[in-house]
Design a protein around this motif. Structure first.
Motif, PDB file in Angstrom:
ATOM      1  N   VAL A 282       0.769  -1.486  -0.052  1.00 13.74           N
ATOM      2  CA  VAL A 282       0.555  -0.526   0.028  1.00 13.74           C
ATOM      3  C   VAL A 282       1.094   1.117   0.031  1.00 13.74           C
ATOM      4  N   VAL A 283       1.209   2.510  -0.813  1.00 19.56           N
ATOM      5  CA  VAL A 283       1.882   2.959  -1.673  1.00 19.56           C
ATOM      6  C   VAL A 283       0.855   4.568  -0.659  1.00 19.56           C
ATOM      7  N   GLY A 284      -0.557   4.332  -0.543  1.00 24.09           N
ATOM      8  CA  GLY A 284      -1.856   5.272  -0.075  1.00 24.09           C
ATOM      9  C   GLY A 284      -2.885   5.397   0.371  1.00 24.09           C
ATOM     10  N   ALA A 285      -3.155   5.764   1.087  1.00 22.44           N
ATOM     11  CA  ALA A 285      -4.564   5.439   1.519  1.00 22.44           C
ATOM     12  C   ALA A 285      -6.016   6.198   1.663  1.00 22.44           C
ATOM     13  N   ASP A 286      -7.004   6.565   1.523  1.00 21.28           N
ATOM     14  CA  ASP A 286      -8.262   7.923   1.496  1.00 21.28           C
ATOM     15  C   ASP A 286      -9.466   7.136   2.587  1.00 21.28           C
ATOM     16  N   PRO A 287      -9.382   6.668   3.654  1.00 20.49           N
ATOM     17  CA  PRO A 287     -10.724   5.974   4.324  1.00 20.49           C
ATOM     18  C   PRO A 287     -11.885   7.033   4.051  1.00 20.49           C
ATOM     19  N   ARG A 288     -12.026   8.114   3.828  1.00 12.83           N
ATOM     20  CA  ARG A 288     -12.775   8.523   4.074  1.00 12.83           C
ATOM     21  C   ARG A 288     -13.778   8.644   3.027  1.00 12.83           C
ATOM     22  N   ASN A 289     -12.674   8.663   1.915  1.00 10.64           N
ATOM     23  CA  ASN A 289     -13.302   8.104   0.458  1.00 10.64           C
ATOM     24  C   ASN A 289     -13.129   6.541  -0.006  1.00 10.64           C
ATOM     25  N   ASP A 290     -12.932   5.904   0.986  1.00  7.80           N
ATOM     26  CA  ASP A 290     -12.626   4.682   0.516  1.00  7.80           C
ATOM     27  C   ASP A 290     -11.645   3.807  -1.022  1.00  7.80           C
ATOM     28  N   VAL A 291     -11.368   4.780  -1.329  1.00  8.03           N
ATOM     29  CA  VAL A 291      -9.406   4.073  -2.054  1.00  8.03           C
ATOM     30  C   VAL A 291      -8.261   4.242  -1.142  1.00  8.03           C
TER      31      VAL A 291
ATOM     32  N   THR B  10     -19.455  10.379   5.947  1.00  2.00           N
ATOM     33  CA  THR B  10     -19.849  10.295   4.388  1.00  2.00           C
ATOM     34  C   THR B  10     -19.363  10.312   3.609  1.00  2.00           C
ATOM     35  N   ILE B  11     -19.128   9.824   2.477  1.00  2.00           N
ATOM     36  CA  ILE B  11     -19.064   9.848   0.765  1.00  2.00           C
ATOM     37  C   ILE B  11     -19.987  10.328   0.279  1.00  2.00           C
ATOM     38  N   THR B  12     -19.704  11.347   0.151  1.00  2.00           N
ATOM     39  CA  THR B  12     -21.323  12.216  -1.093  1.00  2.00           C
ATOM     40  C   THR B  12     -20.672  12.444  -2.277  1.00  2.00           C
TER      41      THR B  12
ATOM     42  N   ARG C 212     -26.061  10.673  -4.555  1.00  2.00           N
ATOM     43  CA  ARG C 212     -25.347   9.741  -3.108  1.00  2.00           C
ATOM     44  C   ARG C 212     -24.800  10.180  -2.386  1.00  2.00           C
ATOM     45  N   THR C 213     -25.107   9.693  -0.875  1.00  2.00           N
ATOM     46  CA  THR C 213     -24.318   9.737  -0.014  1.00  2.00           C
ATOM     47  C   THR C 213     -24.995   8.188   1.015  1.00  2.00           C
ATOM     48  N   ILE C 214     -23.152   7.934   1.069  1.00  2.00           N
ATOM     49  CA  ILE C 214     -23.094   6.604   1.521  1.00  2.00           C
ATOM     50  C   ILE C 214     -21.840   6.522   2.493  1.00  2.00           C
ATOM     51  N   GLU C 215     -22.394   5.828   3.548  1.00  2.00           N
ATOM     52  CA  GLU C 215     -20.983   5.781   4.673  1.00  2.00           C
ATOM     53  C   GLU C 215     -19.955   5.329   4.361  1.00  2.00           C
ATOM     54  N   GLY C 216     -18.803   5.432   4.621  1.00  2.00           N
ATOM     55  CA  GLY C 216     -17.091   5.352   3.662  1.00  2.00           C
ATOM     56  C   GLY C 216     -16.885   4.493   5.436  1.00  2.00           C
TER      57      GLY C 216
END
Length: 409
Positions: A156-165, A227-229, A218-222
């Motif tokens: 893993v070289v990078g991660a953004d939990p808030r946007n699930d990426v 929330t991810i908008t 749509r808005t979902i929970e990360g």
């Protein structure tokens, strides 16, 4: 001269009209009719570098080519089927299967390996792969399967939990790397085609499903419970194991990364969600450079969402905005001279902090809640951007410019 009754005359006139239309259609088959040119333009729309390298053709030659190309080809495929086949053939080599392993211990301290599965797609020739954060969250070992018995470990070289990426890196022969083309998601429309390629259930590699974009924004929970908008909703079948795969438009460009489904049973119920590609493009440079996304930050520690009831109780000059209560010391707002609460009041038996500035707009965009402000900054701004805030203080409105900084981690 032969005379006609009214009825007979109408019949003759109708026949003559259809005759003229038919003659025009036959003549048009050898010319550049709008229908034929539009159809040819769709068929020849560039998707990859190979397609864009084709020599430019005139409308006349395009029309002749289409006239010589049957709508049903020798294999029995119509125009739309051929388009789907082309998308799959061009994009599927970029889609990989991801297997994860985590070691857990039971009550007797026996080591029990737990495996997970997901999808991903190659984004460059350096071996970077995009997937969902929840696919690799908390795992200890990651393998990427390129098909044809080619498997490579990944980090893993990078991660953004808030946007699930998340971004992975593999070291493999560059010949195995077939990067996707990242499209755009800001101009998507409900009803347009949506094509998903992934590895459902971790068993059925490079499976293609089709559908349409069934809703936008749509808005979902990360994974971090935030929330991810701006999320894309599609009815293209998405199941467990598809997470991290690409959602494509009809030209094979990535418009999102499949992230979640809504299902009472755990399998596809026709409601799937994808994080839009514009979000991916916004955070990707930071993930590659720093390993995380640098979020723009103003420095609000606590604020009230102003409602008509609160405005009436506190006799505020506005019925919407943010009543600032507490700011972080040294934050952009504090350094710009914006003030938090100055006093306390007891209203309805509750302690309320009042006298702070009221934030009503960012660059002219009205702000109605803290989450509204968070989403506005998240989706439209980056660190070091200069923004203009509209502030109310003691009934007087003024503007202040601040430079966004990185949110403390």
């Amino acid at each position: 001269m032969r005379a006609f009754s009214g009825k007979a005359f109408a019949v003759r006139l109708l026949a003559l009209t259809f005759g003229l239309i038919a003659a025009g259609f036959v003549a048009g088959c050898t010319e550049q009719t709008p229908f034929r040119l539009a159809t040819e333009a769709l068929r020849a729309a560039p998707n990859t570098a190979a397609a864009s390298a084709e020599p430019t053709r005139s409308p006349q030659s395009a029309s002749r080519d289409l006239a010589e190309t049957p709508l049903i080809d020798a294999a029995g495929l119509d125009f739309f089927e051929r388009r789907i086949v082309r998308v799959y053939e061009e994009v599927a080599p970029a889609v990989v299967s991801i297997t994860t392993r985590t070691l857990r211990r039971d009550f007797f301290f026996n080591v029990i390996p737990q495996e997970g599965a997901g999808s991903g797609f190659v984004i460059d020739r350096e071996g970077h792969i995009l997937t969902n954060y929840h696919v690799i969250q908390g795992v200890e070992f990651i393998e990427v399967n390129f098909g044809e018995q080619v498997v490579a470990p990944a980090v893993v070289v990078g991660a953004d939990p808030r946007n699930d990426v998340a971004v992975l890196k593999v070291n493999v022969d560059p010949e195995l790397l077939h990067p996707v083309t990242l499209g755009s998601s800001h101009d998507l429309r409900v009803g347009q085609w949506a094509i998903a390629i992934g590895n459902p259930f971790g068993q059925f590699g490079r499976t293609l499903t089709t559908g349409v974009i069934s809703a936008l924004d749509r808005t979902i929970e990360g994974p971090d419970n935030r929330t991810i908008t701006g999320v894309i909703q599609t009815d293209a079948a998405i199941n467990k194991g598809n997470s991290g795969g690409p959602l494509l438009d009809s030209s094979g460009r990535v418009i999102g990364i499949t992230s979640a489904i809504f299902s009472p049973t755990g399998t596809s119920a026709g409601v799937g969600f994808a994080v839009p590609v514009d979000t991916l493009k916004r955070i990707l440079p930071d993930l590659l450079a720093f390993g995380y996304y640098r979020r723009p930050w103003l420095g609000i520690r606590y604020a009230y969402n102003i409602t008509p009831a609160l405005a009436e109780a506190l006799r505020l000059p506005t019925q919407q905005g943010l009543l600032l209560v507490q700011l972080y010391e040294g934050s952009p707002l504090a350094l710009a001279g914006v003030r938090g609460a100055q006093r306390q009041q007891i209203i309805g038996g509750q302690r309320v902090f009042t006298g702070g500035d009221i934030l009503t707009a960012v660059d002219g965009e009205t702000v109605v809640s803290v989450s509204d402000l968070d989403n506005l900054l998240e989706n439209n701004y980056r660190v070091d951007d200069v923004i203009t805030l509209t502030i109310l203080r003691d009934g007087r409105q003024f503007e202040v410019q601040v430079t966004l900084v990185e949110e403390p981690r």
